[in-house]
Design an enzyme around this catalytic site. Structure first.
Site, PDB file in Angstrom:
ATOM      1  N   CYS A   1      -7.540 -10.739  23.581  1.00  0.00           N
ATOM      2  CA  CYS A   1      -6.935  -9.890  22.542  1.00  0.00           C
ATOM      3  C   CYS A   1      -5.670  -9.231  23.068  1.00  0.00           C
ATOM      4  CB  CYS A   1      -7.933  -8.846  22.066  1.00  0.00           C
ATOM      5  SG  CYS A   1      -8.590  -7.841  23.385  1.00  0.00           S
TER       6      CYS A   1
ATOM      7  N   ASP B   1     -14.048 -13.666  27.259  1.00  0.00           N
ATOM      8  CA  ASP B   1     -13.423 -12.920  26.157  1.00  0.00           C
ATOM      9  C   ASP B   1     -13.345 -11.456  26.573  1.00  0.00           C
ATOM     10  OD1 ASP B   1     -12.511 -11.936  23.762  1.00  0.00           O
ATOM     11  OD2 ASP B   1     -14.283 -12.469  22.594  1.00  0.00           O
TER      12      ASP B   1
ATOM     13  N   CYS C   1      -1.662  -0.154   9.273  1.00  0.00           N
ATOM     14  CA  CYS C   1      -0.962  -1.435   9.139  1.00  0.00           C
ATOM     15  C   CYS C   1       0.496  -1.227   9.537  1.00  0.00           C
ATOM     16  CB  CYS C   1      -0.988  -1.917   7.696  1.00  0.00           C
ATOM     17  SG  CYS C   1      -2.611  -2.263   7.045  1.00  0.00           S
TER      18      CYS C   1
ATOM     19  N   GLU D   1     -22.719  -9.174  29.644  1.00  0.00           N
ATOM     20  CA  GLU D   1     -22.107  -8.103  28.846  1.00  0.00           C
ATOM     21  C   GLU D   1     -22.540  -6.758  29.418  1.00  0.00           C
ATOM     22  OE1 GLU D   1     -20.097  -7.459  26.066  1.00  0.00           O
ATOM     23  OE2 GLU D   1     -20.770  -5.391  26.302  1.00  0.00           O
TER      24      GLU D   1
ATOM     25  N   TYR E   1     -18.368 -11.426  29.097  1.00  0.00           N
ATOM     26  CA  TYR E   1     -17.965 -10.398  28.118  1.00  0.00           C
ATOM     27  C   TYR E   1     -18.441 -10.856  26.736  1.00  0.00           C
ATOM     28  CZ  TYR E   1     -14.646  -9.880  32.001  1.00  0.00           C
ATOM     29  OH  TYR E   1     -14.069  -9.795  33.231  1.00  0.00           O
TER      30      TYR E   1
ATOM     31  N   CYS F   1       0.842  -1.194   0.000  1.00  0.00           N
ATOM     32  CA  CYS F   1       0.000   0.000   0.000  1.00  0.00           C
ATOM     33  C   CYS F   1       0.880   1.248   0.000  1.00  0.00           C
ATOM     34  CB  CYS F   1      -0.901   0.004   1.233  1.00  0.00           C
ATOM     35  SG  CYS F   1      -1.836   1.524   1.398  1.00  0.00           S
TER      36      CYS F   1
HETATM   37  N1  SAH Z   1     -17.178 -12.185  22.811  1.00  0.00           N
HETATM   38  C1  SAH Z   1     -17.606 -11.105  21.961  1.00  0.00           C
HETATM   39  C2  SAH Z   1     -17.046  -9.709  22.325  1.00  0.00           C
HETATM   40  C3  SAH Z   1     -15.734  -9.644  23.006  1.00  0.00           C
HETATM   41  S1  SAH Z   1     -15.090  -8.014  23.140  1.00  0.00           S
HETATM   42  C4  SAH Z   1     -17.322 -11.452  20.515  1.00  0.00           C
HETATM   43  O1  SAH Z   1     -16.546 -12.340  20.239  1.00  0.00           O
HETATM   44  O2  SAH Z   1     -17.886 -10.805  19.638  1.00  0.00           O
HETATM   45  C5  SAH Z   1     -15.210  -7.719  24.862  1.00  0.00           C
HETATM   46  C6  SAH Z   1     -16.606  -7.332  25.327  1.00  0.00           C
HETATM   47  O3  SAH Z   1     -16.542  -7.105  26.737  1.00  0.00           O
HETATM   48  C7  SAH Z   1     -17.155  -6.052  24.724  1.00  0.00           C
HETATM   49  O4  SAH Z   1     -18.413  -6.337  24.162  1.00  0.00           O
HETATM   50  C8  SAH Z   1     -17.294  -5.102  25.920  1.00  0.00           C
HETATM   51  O5  SAH Z   1     -18.404  -4.247  25.819  1.00  0.00           O
HETATM   52  C9  SAH Z   1     -17.445  -6.050  27.064  1.00  0.00           C
HETATM   53  N2  SAH Z   1     -17.054  -5.575  28.404  1.00  0.00           N
HETATM   54  C10 SAH Z   1     -16.082  -4.700  28.729  1.00  0.00           C
HETATM   55  N3  SAH Z   1     -15.950  -4.603  30.051  1.00  0.00           N
HETATM   56  C11 SAH Z   1     -16.869  -5.439  30.607  1.00  0.00           C
HETATM   57  C12 SAH Z   1     -17.211  -5.784  31.952  1.00  0.00           C
HETATM   58  N4  SAH Z   1     -16.584  -5.251  32.971  1.00  0.00           N
HETATM   59  N5  SAH Z   1     -18.180  -6.690  32.130  1.00  0.00           N
HETATM   60  C13 SAH Z   1     -18.829  -7.258  31.075  1.00  0.00           C
HETATM   61  N6  SAH Z   1     -18.545  -6.966  29.794  1.00  0.00           N
HETATM   62  C14 SAH Z   1     -17.586  -6.064  29.549  1.00  0.00           C
END
Ligand code: SAH
Length: 505
Positions: free
Chosen positions: A455, A428, A80, A379, A358, A71
């Site tokens: 992540c 997650d 990137c 969530e 999450y 790019c």
């Molecule tokens: N598992 C989902 C999203 C993961 S991202 C997928 O794969 O699509 C992490 C998520 O945690 C986000 O949606 C965020 O809003 C949520 N989050 C952040 N802090 C949190 C908390 N203290 N308790 C519950 N959820 C939370």
């Protein structure tokens, strides 16, 4: 090291921001656009006590993995950070990064990369590990006998074709020096815009949308947003697409409050929307109204001008409806691989109670619900839970329930008040990882398996150490490259409950 000094530097690593790192005079020196292995002549541009920033003056000897960035905007854009590093070398670096975090932060002894069978070949004496105690404990014993804490550290799952993977693009629109509307990205930390064409990680057909909108603006004399004066109309062109369905959505962000869009302008926008709807796969044209002086892209109000309010996509067997604002994983190809690993690790037979902490819009929850007895998602964002419930209904999934709230509050409270149970817990969390009370409550709930999706390998390693300080054995770590050409790396890990078997080392 004085500012403006020229030094020679060999690049050894990358920072999370994608800077190359070398060492000189006992200090770390961070250099933008440098590639591991590069031998560089570097000018010191900023000097702090323990580290410095340098700029490349000359590449003395390029690293073996340095490639020309495909790019032309790669350096200026910064989206990137690793485009100048060959893809296989990016993957190696990501794998090393995860391994280092597990070792340094988690204190784990990590076996060589490979399948569990390969790792257990390293076991010093397989006789010390009776098979009768259950497969998981035997694995744990073999790992320990081999001198390792994990059964397997798996090779990172990369992409076969690591380009054009993003299903979402959000391009700011501004006027260039000649007053022409352009769409692109902001240069460095400024608000001056650099035009971008054919983003290599975005969808190939995004450009036709951008060309159409910009052409229409010129023809109709519609001004781009000017954030200094607050004038102009078009702020952003946003595009989403469903990988499996080919459905496409365009969202135009307008510098207006909803009520003040006159008839004349309304008609022009409708004519544009009709043009956009003729593009292959286009199923939604949506307006968003944002008259605020803010960097936040969307205002509160959306209006569907043509087509549907949502596009659909599928991951595995599950259908998802995605609205303009919904969170959805941006790399659908890798998401499927990540979720497949999570599902495999969950080891479901149809009898399990599964918690998905999450859970976002319930993507993982619904994926697991197909194979579990009950799934409970938690969530913090209420709109995400609304999406999760809608998507459950869309798929006829009746064994998933969702709770809005912080995992660190909801889980301990439900445990205290309702004595909830879990056979499997999937988590997650966001980058900062889990609150300690979440980890502690999980340990108290004592599920057979914990699947940790992450992540951020550093916070993951910290949390895994706590879980393994309790009754859990870290069985597998599987890195997945969700964002090629960036420094980020996802992981899915399996933890199994120890059953108190004596391990003879
Ligand atoms: N598992 C989902 C999203 C993961 S991202 C997928 O794969 O699509 C992490 C998520 O945690 C986000 O949606 C965020 O809003 C949520 N989050 C952040 N802090 C949190 C908390 N203290 N308790 C519950 N959820 C939370």
């Amino acid at each position: 090291m004085e500012k403006n000094t020229i030094i020679e530097l060999k690049i050894e690593d990358y920072t999370t921001e994608g800077f190359g790192v070398g060492h000189a005079e006992g200090m770390a020196v961070f250099v933008k656009d440098a590639v591991i292995g590069d031998e560089l002549k570097v000018k010191i541009v900023k000097n702090k006590k323990t580290y410095a920033y340098g700029r490349i003056e000359e590449i003395l000897r390029p690293g073996a993995d340095r490639v020309a960035a495909p790019c032309p905007s790669a350096r200026a854009c910064g989206g990137c950070q690793l485009q100048m590093t060959a893809y296989p070398a990016q993957l190696r670096w990501k794998e090393d990064k995860v391994r280092n975090c597990l070792q340094r932060i988690g204190g784990f002894k990590v076996p060589p990369t490979g399948e569990p069978a390969e790792a257990s070949k390293n076991a010093a004496d397989t006789q010390t590990c009776p098979a009768s105690e259950g497969a998981a404990d035997t694995q744990a014993c073999l790992a320990e006998a081999g001198g390792y804490d994990l059964d397997a550290f798996l090779p990172v799952i990369g992409m076969e074709e690591p380009w054009h993977y993003r299903n979402k693009a959000q391009l700011p629109v501004r006027a260039d020096k000649e007053g022409r509307p352009v769409a692109g990205f902001f240069a460095g930390r400024t608000h001056s815009i650099i035009e971008q064409k054919d983003c290599r990680i975005g969808q190939k057909d995004n450009q036709e949308v951008v060309d159409l909108v910009l052409g229409w603006m010129q023809q109709q004399k519609i001004a781009a947003y000017n954030e200094t004066t607050g004038s102009g109309l078009i702020r952003h062109i946003c595009m989403r697409s469903g990988y499996a369905t080919g459905e496409r959505m365009v969202i135009l962000v307008l510098n207006r409050r909803e009520s003040v869009l006159g008839k004349h302008l309304g008609r022009k926008l409708e004519a544009l929307a009709d043009q956009l709807m003729k593009l292959e796969g286009m199923t939604s044209v949506i307006l968003n109204y944002n008259a605020e002086k803010t960097n936040v892209i969307y205002g509160r109000s959306f209006e569907t001008l043509r087509g549907r309010d949502v596009i659909e996509d599928t991951i595995g067997e599950v259908r998802y409806q995605i609205s303009a604002r919904s969170f959805y994983q941006v790399n659908p190809i890798q998401t499927q691989k990540l979720y497949a690993a999570a599902l495999e690790y969950a080891g479901l037979t149809g009898k399990e109670k599964v918690w998905d902490l999450y859970c976002g819009i319930g993507t993982i929850s619904l994926f697991l619900a197909q194979k579990a007895k009950e799934v409970y998602g938690v969530e913090i964002v209420p709109e995400a839970i609304e999406d999760a419930r809608k998507n459950a209904a869309l798929n006829g999934i009746t064994n998933a329930q969702f709770y809005v709230g912080k995992a660190e509050e909801v889980l301990p409270k439900l445990r205290r008040e309702q004595g909830i149970e879990a056979d499997v817990i999937v988590i997650d969390p966001p980058r900062k990882g889990c609150e300690e009370i979440v980890l502690q409550t999980m340990l108290d709930m004592a599920p057979e398996r914990i699947v940790y999706v992450s992540c951020d390998p550093a916070t993951m390693a910290r949390d895994l150490k706590i879980l393994c300080g309790g009754d859990y054995h870290l069985s597998r770590v599987q890195p997945v490259d969700m964002f090629p050409h960036t420094t980020s790396v996802e992981n899915v890990c399996l933890l199994t409950k120890k059953h108190g078997m004596e391990i003879k080392g």
